[in-house]
Each structure stands twice: as structure tokens, then as C-alpha cells.
Write a protein that holds these residues in place. Sequence first.
Motif, PDB file in Angstrom:
ATOM      1  N   SER A   1     -44.504  17.457 -35.960  1.00 11.98           N
ATOM      2  CA  SER A   1     -43.561  18.547 -36.599  1.00 11.98           C
ATOM      3  C   SER A   1     -42.786  18.979 -35.728  1.00 11.98           C
ATOM      4  CB  SER A   1     -44.250  19.437 -37.705  1.00 11.98           C
ATOM      5  OG  SER A   1     -45.100  20.423 -36.593  1.00 11.98           O
ATOM      6  N   ASP A   2     -41.674  19.366 -35.995  1.00  9.32           N
ATOM      7  CA  ASP A   2     -40.741  20.224 -35.086  1.00  9.32           C
ATOM      8  C   ASP A   2     -41.428  21.480 -34.419  1.00  9.32           C
ATOM      9  OD1 ASP A   2     -38.726  18.383 -35.955  1.00  9.32           O
ATOM     10  OD2 ASP A   2     -37.786  20.039 -36.990  1.00  9.32           O
ATOM     11  N   ALA A   3     -42.313  22.240 -35.437  1.00  9.96           N
ATOM     12  CA  ALA A   3     -42.959  23.554 -34.925  1.00  9.96           C
ATOM     13  C   ALA A   3     -44.017  23.169 -34.039  1.00  9.96           C
ATOM     14  CB  ALA A   3     -43.622  24.280 -36.111  1.00  9.96           C
ATOM     15  N   THR A   4     -44.894  22.009 -34.206  1.00  8.48           N
ATOM     16  CA  THR A   4     -45.818  21.566 -33.290  1.00  8.48           C
ATOM     17  C   THR A   4     -45.456  21.046 -32.092  1.00  8.48           C
ATOM     18  OG1 THR A   4     -47.231  21.015 -35.325  1.00  8.48           O
ATOM     19  CG2 THR A   4     -47.808  19.987 -33.063  1.00  8.48           C
ATOM     20  N   PHE A   5     -44.166  20.518 -32.165  1.00  5.11           N
ATOM     21  CA  PHE A   5     -43.438  20.064 -30.684  1.00  5.11           C
ATOM     22  C   PHE A   5     -43.221  21.100 -30.022  1.00  5.11           C
ATOM     23  CE2 PHE A   5     -39.954  19.050 -28.231  1.00  5.11           C
ATOM     24  CZ  PHE A   5     -40.286  18.436 -27.383  1.00  5.11           C
ATOM     25  N   VAL A   6     -42.663  22.082 -30.467  1.00  2.00           N
ATOM     26  CA  VAL A   6     -41.984  23.439 -29.874  1.00  2.00           C
ATOM     27  C   VAL A   6     -43.285  23.989 -29.340  1.00  2.00           C
ATOM     28  CG1 VAL A   6     -40.990  25.773 -30.230  1.00  2.00           C
ATOM     29  CG2 VAL A   6     -40.064  23.509 -31.199  1.00  2.00           C
ATOM     30  N   ARG A   7     -44.240  24.273 -30.110  1.00  2.00           N
ATOM     31  CA  ARG A   7     -45.493  24.924 -29.679  1.00  2.00           C
ATOM     32  C   ARG A   7     -46.135  24.313 -28.441  1.00  2.00           C
ATOM     33  NH1 ARG A   7     -50.714  24.162 -30.667  1.00  2.00           N
ATOM     34  NH2 ARG A   7     -50.143  22.909 -32.317  1.00  2.00           N
ATOM     35  N   LYS A   8     -46.416  23.158 -28.555  1.00  2.00           N
ATOM     36  CA  LYS A   8     -47.255  22.274 -27.228  1.00  2.00           C
ATOM     37  C   LYS A   8     -46.112  22.319 -26.203  1.00  2.00           C
ATOM     38  CE  LYS A   8     -50.080  19.552 -30.378  1.00  2.00           C
ATOM     39  NZ  LYS A   8     -50.533  18.436 -30.773  1.00  2.00           N
ATOM     40  N   ALA A   9     -44.817  22.146 -26.258  1.00  2.00           N
ATOM     41  CA  ALA A   9     -43.899  21.739 -25.245  1.00  2.00           C
ATOM     42  C   ALA A   9     -43.918  23.297 -24.466  1.00  2.00           C
ATOM     43  CB  ALA A   9     -42.498  21.563 -25.218  1.00  2.00           C
ATOM     44  N   ALA A  10     -43.697  24.492 -25.233  1.00  2.00           N
ATOM     45  CA  ALA A  10     -43.853  25.609 -24.601  1.00  2.00           C
ATOM     46  C   ALA A  10     -44.974  25.966 -24.086  1.00  2.00           C
ATOM     47  CB  ALA A  10     -43.261  26.621 -25.962  1.00  2.00           C
ATOM     48  N   LEU A  11     -46.127  25.753 -24.604  1.00  2.00           N
ATOM     49  CA  LEU A  11     -47.440  26.150 -23.877  1.00  2.00           C
ATOM     50  C   LEU A  11     -47.780  25.489 -22.807  1.00  2.00           C
ATOM     51  CD1 LEU A  11     -49.740  26.289 -27.085  1.00  2.00           C
ATOM     52  CD2 LEU A  11     -49.201  28.243 -25.586  1.00  2.00           C
ATOM     53  N   SER A  12     -47.174  24.204 -22.653  1.00  2.00           N
ATOM     54  CA  SER A  12     -47.067  23.515 -21.478  1.00  2.00           C
ATOM     55  C   SER A  12     -46.448  24.004 -20.547  1.00  2.00           C
ATOM     56  CB  SER A  12     -46.684  21.764 -21.754  1.00  2.00           C
ATOM     57  OG  SER A  12     -46.795  21.159 -20.732  1.00  2.00           O
ATOM     58  N   ASP A  13     -45.159  24.227 -20.647  1.00  2.00           N
ATOM     59  CA  ASP A  13     -44.442  25.051 -19.567  1.00  2.00           C
ATOM     60  C   ASP A  13     -44.888  26.361 -19.229  1.00  2.00           C
ATOM     61  OD1 ASP A  13     -42.242  23.127 -19.501  1.00  2.00           O
ATOM     62  OD2 ASP A  13     -41.188  24.214 -21.225  1.00  2.00           O
ATOM     63  N   MET A  14     -45.458  27.027 -20.096  1.00  2.00           N
ATOM     64  CA  MET A  14     -46.176  28.434 -19.643  1.00  2.00           C
ATOM     65  C   MET A  14     -47.212  28.192 -18.688  1.00  2.00           C
ATOM     66  SD  MET A  14     -46.347  30.848 -22.981  1.00  2.00           S
ATOM     67  CE  MET A  14     -46.308  29.986 -24.290  1.00  2.00           C
ATOM     68  N   TYR A  15     -48.072  27.169 -18.970  1.00  2.00           N
ATOM     69  CA  TYR A  15     -49.306  26.596 -18.553  1.00  2.00           C
ATOM     70  C   TYR A  15     -48.817  26.346 -16.841  1.00  2.00           C
ATOM     71  CZ  TYR A  15     -53.033  23.831 -16.563  1.00  2.00           C
ATOM     72  OH  TYR A  15     -53.848  23.155 -15.549  1.00  2.00           O
ATOM     73  N   GLU A  16     -47.862  25.364 -16.644  1.00  2.00           N
ATOM     74  CA  GLU A  16     -47.445  24.647 -15.605  1.00  2.00           C
ATOM     75  C   GLU A  16     -46.858  26.016 -14.690  1.00  2.00           C
ATOM     76  OE1 GLU A  16     -47.621  22.067 -14.272  1.00  2.00           O
ATOM     77  OE2 GLU A  16     -48.647  21.021 -16.325  1.00  2.00           O
ATOM     78  N   VAL A  17     -45.964  26.835 -15.177  1.00  2.00           N
ATOM     79  CA  VAL A  17     -45.657  27.760 -14.337  1.00  2.00           C
ATOM     80  C   VAL A  17     -46.511  28.955 -13.741  1.00  2.00           C
ATOM     81  CG1 VAL A  17     -43.725  30.007 -14.454  1.00  2.00           C
ATOM     82  CG2 VAL A  17     -43.183  28.049 -15.459  1.00  2.00           C
ATOM     83  N   GLU A  18     -47.700  29.311 -14.596  1.00  2.00           N
ATOM     84  CA  GLU A  18     -48.379  30.187 -14.350  1.00  2.00           C
ATOM     85  C   GLU A  18     -49.434  29.549 -13.392  1.00  2.00           C
ATOM     86  OE1 GLU A  18     -51.939  33.094 -16.142  1.00  2.00           O
ATOM     87  OE2 GLU A  18     -50.308  32.456 -17.472  1.00  2.00           O
ATOM     88  N   THR A  19     -49.958  28.371 -13.508  1.00  2.00           N
ATOM     89  CA  THR A  19     -50.820  27.645 -12.398  1.00  2.00           C
ATOM     90  C   THR A  19     -50.013  27.179 -11.216  1.00  2.00           C
ATOM     91  OG1 THR A  19     -50.562  25.481 -13.643  1.00  2.00           O
ATOM     92  CG2 THR A  19     -52.341  26.684 -14.268  1.00  2.00           C
ATOM     93  N   GLY A  20     -48.730  26.857 -11.467  1.00  2.00           N
ATOM     94  CA  GLY A  20     -47.974  26.522 -10.237  1.00  2.00           C
ATOM     95  C   GLY A  20     -48.063  27.988  -9.288  1.00  2.00           C
ATOM     96  N   LYS A  21     -47.873  29.038  -9.940  1.00  2.00           N
ATOM     97  CA  LYS A  21     -47.809  30.455  -9.291  1.00  2.00           C
ATOM     98  C   LYS A  21     -49.238  30.539  -8.578  1.00  2.00           C
ATOM     99  CE  LYS A  21     -44.162  32.639 -11.513  1.00  2.00           C
ATOM    100  NZ  LYS A  21     -43.517  33.594 -12.712  1.00  2.00           N
ATOM    101  N   LEU A  22     -50.240  30.526  -9.239  1.00  2.00           N
ATOM    102  CA  LEU A  22     -51.539  30.362  -8.963  1.00  2.00           C
ATOM    103  C   LEU A  22     -51.750  29.425  -7.555  1.00  2.00           C
ATOM    104  CD1 LEU A  22     -54.164  31.853  -9.182  1.00  2.00           C
ATOM    105  CD2 LEU A  22     -54.848  29.991 -10.817  1.00  2.00           C
ATOM    106  N   ALA A  23     -51.387  28.329  -7.608  1.00  2.00           N
ATOM    107  CA  ALA A  23     -51.518  27.428  -6.675  1.00  2.00           C
ATOM    108  C   ALA A  23     -50.510  27.707  -5.400  1.00  2.00           C
ATOM    109  CB  ALA A  23     -51.232  25.878  -7.184  1.00  2.00           C
TER     110      ALA A  23
END
Length: 180
Positions: A37-59
Motif C-alpha cells: 500500500s502507499d501508506a506502508t511504503f511511505v512509512r517504511k521508506a521514511a523509517l529507513s531514512d530516519m534510521y540511516e540519518v541517526e545511525t550515520g550521525k552516531l557512526a
Amino acid sequence: MRTLYLAAAFLVAGGAVQVSYPATPTGTMASATAPISDATFVRKAALSDMYEVETGKLAQQKAVSADVKSFASKMVEAHTQTANQLKSLLSSKAGLKPPAAMDSGHKALIAKLRAANGAAFDKLYAQQQAQGHNDAVMLFTDYAQNGKDADLKKFATETLPTIQQHLSMAQTLQKGGATP
């Protein structure tokens, strides 16, 4: 697709340590018979981006390897850009909004990274990045092929090659090599 098959072969061959990654905390990836679904894609894509940014800053702060720090810097930049693109795209779509906060599965992965230090941090970060980008490739491939919203499909299709490149870089990093 070739990168996806290579990634799958690499994982099946035992080239990677198993990492639990919650790209789909509520279940498995959508199958070809049930379009995502559109909503599922948006949620998963956004969560992935949030995770990548936060862990990238941590790294960037905790990593000991210059290669890990360099990769992390690239992930912060790239995923900040795709997060902004997605938010901009969604601003004209009623009813579709990215989540405001990280989900519990991604928070747990970040907690594991925060607890790790030195070379163990670098290894865990590389493992999570390889798994996370593999999951993202599957998500974006699925939506690009089966999604309903034309604008989101275009976003998924145009973003997919970058995510595939990130997967390749993460796999090289996981093997202990320098990232391109």
C-alpha cells in the motif's frame, strides 16, 4: 535486480552474520500477489531514512574506521536528501504522512549500536547497514513494480539505483573493505 540477487547469494552463502533488522516490524515484505500500500511504503521508506540519518550521525562519532566514518557521512547526506524529497512529494498528497518518530524496532537497533564500542561498533554498524539496505532494495523494488501512486512509483524507481549502490557499499564495508 542483479545487485539484489548478488546480495541474496552472498547472504545464502553465509557471507554475512545474521542481523535482525525491523524494516518490516509488522510482518514480512509484501508479496507479489499483494501489492504494497502507499501508506506502508511511505512509512517504511521514511523509517529507513530516519534510521540511516541517526545511525550515520552516531557512526561519525563512534566509529574507529575511517571507512566506516566516510560511509556514515555519505548515508547521512543521501538519506537526508531522500527524506526531504519524500516529505516534499507527500506535501501535496492528502492522507499520506511520514511517521513523526522512529518505531520500536529501529530504536532497538540504535540502542545496540549505542552500546557497542570500537571495532565491535564498526562491525555491528556494517552488518546493520548491509541488512537495512538489502531490505530497502526489496521495499523500493516492490513499490516501483507494484505501487499504485504514480508519483511514489517514480520516486521509488528513481531512488532505487542509489539504494542498490548503498547496499553494495555496505557489503564491501561489511567485508572489511574500503567503500568506493
